[in-house]
Scaffold this active site. Structure first.
Site, mmCIF file in Angstrom:
data_model
loop_
_atom_site.group_PDB
_atom_site.id
_atom_site.type_symbol
_atom_site.label_atom_id
_atom_site.label_comp_id
_atom_site.label_asym_id
_atom_site.label_seq_id
_atom_site.Cartn_x
_atom_site.Cartn_y
_atom_site.Cartn_z
ATOM 1 N NE ARG A 135 -3.590 -2.002 2.790
ATOM 2 C CZ ARG A 135 -3.198 -3.467 3.553
ATOM 3 N NH1 ARG A 135 -1.779 -3.172 3.621
ATOM 4 N NH2 ARG A 135 -4.098 -4.076 3.193
ATOM 5 C CE LYS A 160 -7.672 -1.747 5.162
ATOM 6 N NZ LYS A 160 -8.841 -1.518 4.257
ATOM 7 C CG HIS A 267 -5.292 0.150 -3.211
ATOM 8 N ND1 HIS A 267 -4.338 -0.119 -2.384
ATOM 9 C CD2 HIS A 267 -5.765 -0.598 -3.367
ATOM 10 C CE1 HIS A 267 -4.736 -0.902 -1.449
ATOM 11 N NE2 HIS A 267 -5.720 -1.876 -2.335
ATOM 12 N NE ARG A 270 -2.655 -3.987 -1.424
ATOM 13 C CZ ARG A 270 -2.817 -4.241 -0.388
ATOM 14 N NH1 ARG A 270 -0.512 -5.138 -0.014
ATOM 15 N NH2 ARG A 270 -3.373 -5.589 0.558
ATOM 16 C CG HIS A 293 -6.356 -8.988 1.401
ATOM 17 N ND1 HIS A 293 -6.453 -10.137 0.177
ATOM 18 C CD2 HIS A 293 -6.381 -7.883 1.941
ATOM 19 C CE1 HIS A 293 -6.168 -8.765 -0.826
ATOM 20 N NE2 HIS A 293 -5.868 -7.733 -0.099
ATOM 21 C CE1 TYR A 302 -6.274 -7.631 -6.458
ATOM 22 C CE2 TYR A 302 -6.473 -9.283 -5.044
ATOM 23 C CZ TYR A 302 -6.687 -8.089 -4.870
ATOM 24 O OH TYR A 302 -6.410 -6.921 -3.840
#
Length: 320
Positions: A135, A160, A267, A270, A293, A302
């Protein structure tokens, strides 16, 4: 909006060691909430006022579920810690139904074209967004000691959700990283000669435990700001990291110069990292760990871009 009330909230959050971004985000939503209710003091408003505001975000401003959730978190904090009237858990408001957009992904050719047009001073940072799936704020906050050239990895602290992880490091970037690390050391030696220089910012617990850490090279930011500045928390002279908006601006410049006709942001690199890893045969769990994640279902989005479709399904039209 500047007010003693908001200043009190900011001071309280800083005292409780909240992240600067969290403080800024919460103040934005609290200010918006007060403005929505025509500048009434939150202590004069009750649960129905909070429910009305959250419903307004969903129905009138069409906020995403994530944005509405952040607004709710800000108000829960406000009423629990400042107003001292905690909100109930069973509030009745209209939840946002705005669906999450599918990620924009660049092809390898587009990535190559974009990187060729990134301004040189920001090339390394932008390349790491794609090469390590970072990020933009994670990249901006990297410290010299987070780079492990021997094991070809990058350590991400407090990403995050406050999570730590280790991500891959492209061998192609090692020569430039060595140059950057030398630059960090040189800049830090110069900073040490400046009167009142207080070293780099570190969490309070680390500064208290190891007073020498702010002056060690490994704790300096990998992408240092161009000038020293006063730390708003302590009013001490420090060198911060670059603003992530500089990375965003570099990506925007490169996107235009490379004539890429897609909505591209930092982003997007990423997203492209994750998709290209899956295309290359990486296990989805590995990609999940690289991205940090919590739920593999977040990573599975994805697969939409893969040539064989999500889950490796081949379209029957191919055989007609």
């Amino acid at each position: 909006m500047q007010s003693p009330f908001l200043t009190h909230i900011a001071d309280f959050m800083r005292m409780k060691r909240y992240a600067k971004r969290t403080i800024s985000t919460y103040l934005t939503w609290i200010t918006d909430y007060i403005r929505f209710h025509k500048y009434q003091h939150p202590a004069e408003l009750h649960v129905d006022a909070v429910e009305a505001y959250l419903t307004y975000l969903a129905t009138k401003r069409k906020m995403s579920t994530a944005s509405q959730a952040i607004a709710l978190n800000a108000l829960v904090f406000l009423y629990a810690n400042v107003v001292k009237q905690p909100l109930p858990k069973d509030m009745a408001f209209v939840g946002s139904s705005k669906t999450k957009k599918l990620p924009v992904v660049l092809t390898r050719d587009e990535i190559n074209r974009l990187l060729q047009h990134v301004p040189q001073k920001h090339y390394l940072a932008v390349a790491m967004l794609y090469g390590s799936g970072l990020r933009s704020m994670e990249c901006a906050r990297l410290r010299a000691g987070d780079i492990d050239l021997q094991y070809k990895c990058v350590r991400i602290w407090f990403g995050k959700g406050g999570k730590h992880r280790i991500v891959t490091l492209s061998e192609r970037l090692i020569p430039q990283l060595k140059i950057q690390l030398d630059k960090v050391a040189t800049v830090h030696r110069q900073d040490r000669t400046v009167n009142d220089f207080a070293g780099v910012w570190l969490p309070h617990s680390m500064r208290k435990k190891s007073p020498s850490y702010p002056f060690k090279v490994e704790w300096q930011y990998l992408f240092p700001a161009p000038a020293l500045s006063l730390d708003p928390e302590s009013n001490k002279l420090r060198r911060h990291h670059i603003n992530e908006k500089q990375i965003q601006r570099a990506v925007n410049i490169a996107t235009t110069a490379a004539d890429i006709d897609k909505p591209v942001s930092p982003h997007t690199l990423r997203h492209s990292f994750a998709t290209h890893m899956l295309q290359a045969g990486a296990d989805i769990r590995t990609v999940q760990e690289q991205l940090g994640h919590s739920d593999v279902r977040t990573t599975q989005i994805y697969t939409h871009i893969l040539q064989q479709g999500a889950g490796g399904v081949v379209s029957p039209l191919n055989h007609v």
